[in-house]
Design an enzyme around this catalytic site. Structure first.
Site, PDB file in Angstrom:
ATOM      1  N   ASP A 143       9.729   2.710   1.180  1.00  0.00           N
ATOM      2  CA  ASP A 143       8.042   2.872   1.583  1.00  0.00           C
ATOM      3  C   ASP A 143       8.114   3.750   3.120  1.00  0.00           C
ATOM      4  O   ASP A 143       7.277   1.936   3.693  1.00  0.00           O
ATOM      5  CB  ASP A 143       6.679   3.370   1.012  1.00  0.00           C
ATOM      6  CG  ASP A 143       5.708   3.772   1.278  1.00  0.00           C
ATOM      7  OD1 ASP A 143       5.655   4.631   2.767  1.00  0.00           O
ATOM      8  OD2 ASP A 143       4.329   3.798   0.801  1.00  0.00           O
TER       9      ASP A 143
ATOM     10  N   LYS B 208       3.049   9.663   7.966  1.00  0.00           N
ATOM     11  CA  LYS B 208       2.387   8.914   9.558  1.00  0.00           C
ATOM     12  C   LYS B 208       2.674   9.966  11.282  1.00  0.00           C
ATOM     13  O   LYS B 208       2.259  10.755  11.438  1.00  0.00           O
ATOM     14  CB  LYS B 208       2.460   7.602   9.975  1.00  0.00           C
ATOM     15  CG  LYS B 208       1.109   7.248   8.580  1.00  0.00           C
ATOM     16  CD  LYS B 208       0.818   5.864   8.931  1.00  0.00           C
ATOM     17  CE  LYS B 208      -0.162   5.474   7.544  1.00  0.00           C
ATOM     18  NZ  LYS B 208      -1.669   5.678   8.070  1.00  0.00           N
TER      19      LYS B 208
ATOM     20  N   PHE C  95       1.232  -1.551  -0.015  1.00  0.00           N
ATOM     21  CA  PHE C  95      -0.267  -0.153  -0.231  1.00  0.00           C
ATOM     22  C   PHE C  95       0.967   1.842   0.134  1.00  0.00           C
ATOM     23  O   PHE C  95       1.764   1.619   1.016  1.00  0.00           O
ATOM     24  CB  PHE C  95      -1.127   0.538   1.297  1.00  0.00           C
ATOM     25  CG  PHE C  95      -1.985   1.188   1.198  1.00  0.00           C
ATOM     26  CD1 PHE C  95      -2.772   0.856   0.662  1.00  0.00           C
ATOM     27  CD2 PHE C  95      -1.266   2.428   1.747  1.00  0.00           C
ATOM     28  CE1 PHE C  95      -3.629   2.313  -0.368  1.00  0.00           C
ATOM     29  CE2 PHE C  95      -2.509   3.244   1.729  1.00  0.00           C
ATOM     30  CZ  PHE C  95      -3.641   4.071   0.739  1.00  0.00           C
TER      31      PHE C  95
HETATM   32  N1  PLP Z   1       2.447   3.886   2.999  1.00  0.00           N
HETATM   33  C1  PLP Z   1       2.060   3.542   3.854  1.00  0.00           C
HETATM   34  C2  PLP Z   1       2.563   2.589   3.554  1.00  0.00           C
HETATM   35  C3  PLP Z   1       1.133   3.603   4.150  1.00  0.00           C
HETATM   36  O1  PLP Z   1       0.960   2.735   5.308  1.00  0.00           O
HETATM   37  C4  PLP Z   1       0.234   4.599   3.958  1.00  0.00           C
HETATM   38  C5  PLP Z   1      -1.847   5.033   4.636  1.00  0.00           C
HETATM   39  O2  PLP Z   1      -1.681   3.890   5.204  1.00  0.00           O
HETATM   40  C6  PLP Z   1       0.129   5.520   2.354  1.00  0.00           C
HETATM   41  C7  PLP Z   1       1.526   5.115   2.247  1.00  0.00           C
HETATM   42  C8  PLP Z   1      -0.295   6.470   2.920  1.00  0.00           C
HETATM   43  O3  PLP Z   1       0.005   8.149   3.291  1.00  0.00           O
HETATM   44  P1  PLP Z   1      -1.197   8.829   3.242  1.00  0.00           P
HETATM   45  O4  PLP Z   1      -2.986   8.088   3.764  1.00  0.00           O
HETATM   46  O5  PLP Z   1      -0.928  10.295   4.113  1.00  0.00           O
HETATM   47  O6  PLP Z   1      -1.429   9.486   1.974  1.00  0.00           O
END
Ligand code: PLP
Length: 392
Positions: free
Chosen positions: A223, A252, A137
Site C-alpha cells: 500500500d 494521494k 491504515f
Molecule cells: N492507505 C494508506 C496508506 C493511507 O494513508 C490512506 C489514507 O490516508 C489510505 C490507504 C486511504 O486512502 P483514501 O483516503 O484516499 O481512501
C-alpha cells in the site's frame, strides 16, 4: 445561511477554512497566510495549484471530461505506462479508481480472485485471507477497514468482511505463523505506516516477508497510497527495501489533488480479472488522468525522489535540534517528530495559530509531509515556527 452544518459530523469541526493555495502556501477565509507542511495529507506533492497541473486540467476540461468504461480513452493508458515504468520489475497492468481505499479494495478483490483461481486453493478453500499489521491504515471502506490494523476503528462497524488477520509490525515469526497458505492469499503492508504514526519497519523485515510469500505462493501487496510517488526519497517506498511486490496500490499524490487512485499488479496476477469482475464509473476518466499525466511529468522533470531525500535530510536534522523533540522518524519528506511529553494536539494548534500547518499523527508526535518542491527557505521558516512553539 441557517447557521447549522449541512455536512455529516464524521469529521471534527475544522479549526480553519482555506480558500486558496499556491506552492507551499495556503490562505484562509480571512486572508491569513499559512505555510503548509502537511500537503493535504501527502497529496499536493508539487504544492498547491501547480501551474502545469492546473493548465492540464483546464485543457482537458475543454477537450473531454469523461467517457464511460465501455469505451477507450488515450490519457489513462499513458499514465499506466509511466507508472509501470516507475514501479520497475516485471511488466504490470493497472486499474484506475478514485481513492486509496478503492485502490486497496481492488487489490483485495484481485488477491481473492487470484487465490481462489487456477487451482491454487485446496478444495473448498478460496485462500481469501489477507494478513496486514497492527497500526496500519488502508482506508475506510469495509474491506480496507477490515485490513486496517486498528481494532477501535472496527468496533462500531461490525461485522466486517471476514478473513483479515493482523500481526505486529516487524515481527517475522508472527508473520510466518499468520501466513497459512491454505487460507491466506495476500499480505498487505505499508512501506512506512503513515496514519499509524510514521512507523518505519525494521531493516530486513520486508525481505523476510517476501521470502515467506514466495515460499507459499502468497501475494505481497504494498500500500503505497501515502509513501508512493517520490515522498520517501524513492519513487516507491518498497524500492528502499530491495524487494519486488506483486501488487502496488497508490492514490494521494498521483493527481496532485485531483482524485485518482491506481492498483498495479504483475501482469500474470492482473490476468485473474476478466471483464465484469471489477469496475468504477469515474476511475481513469480523462480529467483525473490528465492531472496525473501532468503531475508525473513534473515529478520526473524535477526528480522529486532526489528532492525529497535532500529536503528531508535538512528537515529531519532541523527537527532533531528543536527543544522538546526526542526523536525524528520517517524517510524523505514523510517525517514525524516525537515530543517530550507535550501533547501533540497542543503543539499542532499553536503551530497553526502561528501560520504553520502540520498534523498530530499520534498523541505524542507531529507529522510533516510538505511539498516535495519545498524551498530551503520554507524549511527554515517552518523550523523557526516550531522552535518558537516548542520554546514557549
Ligand atoms: N492507505 C494508506 C496508506 C493511507 O494513508 C490512506 C489514507 O490516508 C489510505 C490507504 C486511504 O486512502 P483514501 O483516503 O484516499 O481512501
Amino acid at each position: 445561511m441557517t447557521g447549522r452544518s449541512f455536512l455529516m459530523p464524521n469529521y471534527a469541526p475544522p479549526p480553519v477554512t482555506f480558500v486558496r493555495g499556491e506552492g507551499s502556501r495556503l490562505w484562509d477565509v480571512d486572508g491569513k497566510e499559512y505555510l503548509d507542511f502537511l500537503g493535504g495529507l501527502a497529496v499536493t506533492s508539487l504544492g498547491h495549484s501547480h501551474p502545469a497541473v492546473a493548465a492540464a486540467v483546464a485543457e482537458q476540461a475543454r477537450t473531454l471530461l469523461h467517457v464511460c468504461n465501455l469505451f477507450g480513452t488515450t490519457v489513462g493508458p499513458e499514465v499506466a505506462e509511466t507508472l509501470d515504468r516507475l514501479i520497475g520489475g516485471p511488466a504490470g497492468q493497472i486499474f484506475f479508481c478514485n481513492s486509496g481505499a478503492e485502490a486497496n479494495e481492488c487489490a483485495i478483490k484481485l488477491a481473492r480472485k487470484w487465490g481462489g483461481g487456477a487451482g491454487r486453493g485446496p478444495k473448498g478453500h478460496t485462500r481469501h485471507g489477507v494478513v496486514s499489521t497492527y497500526g496500519s491504515f488502508h482506508g475506510r471502506t469495509l474491506a480496507a477497514l477490515a485490513a486496517t490494523g486498528q481494532p477501535t476503528k472496527h468496533e462500531p462497524f461490525q461485522p466486517l468482511p471476514e478473513g483479515f488477520r493482523h500481526v505486529a509490525l516487524g515481527d517475522v515469526e508472527a508473520m510466518d505463523a499468520a501466513v497459512d497458505p491454505s487460507v491466506v492469499g495476500a499480505v498487505l503492508l505499508e512501506p512506512i505506516q503513515g496514519e499509524g504514526g510514521v512507523n518505519v519497519p525494521p531493516k530486513g523485515w520486508f525481505a523476510e516477508v517476501r521470502r515467506i510469500c514466495d515460499e507459499r505462493d502468497v501475494l505481497l501487496v504494498l500500500d503505497e497510497v501515502q509513501t508512493g510517488l517520490g515522498r520517501t526519497g524513492a519513487w516507491f517506498g518498497f524500492q528502499h527495501e530491495g524487494i519486488q511486490p506483486d501488487v502496488v496500490t497508490m492514490a494521494k499524490a498521483l493527481g496532485n489533488g485531483m482524485p485518482i487512485g491506481a492498483c498495479w499488479a504483475r501482469a500474470d496476477v492482473a490476468s485473474a480479472f476478466v471483464p465484469g469482475d471489477h469496475g468504477t464509473t469515474f476511475g481513469g476518466q480523462p480529467l483525473a488522468a490528465a492531472a496525473a499525466r501532468a503531475t508525473l511529468a513534473v515529478m520526473e522533470a524535477e526528480d522529486v525522489p532526489a528532492r525529497a531525500r535532500r529536503a528531508g535530510a535538512r528537515l529531519a536534522e532541523g527537527l532533531a535540534e528543536l527543544p522538546g523533540v526526542t526523536s525524528v522518524r520517517g524517510r524523505g519528506l514523510l517525517l514525524a517528530a516525537e515530543l517530550d511529553g507535550r501533547p501533540s494536539k497542543d503543539v499542532n494548534a499553536a503551530a497553526l495559530a502561528r501560520g504553520l500547518v502540520v498534523n498530530a499523527v499520534t498523541p505524542t508526535a507531529i507529522r510533516l509531509a510538505p511539498s516535495l518542491l519545498v524551498a530551503d527557505a520554507e524549511l527554515d521558516q517552518a523550523l523557526a515556527i516550531l522552535d518558537a512553539v516548542l520554546s514557549c
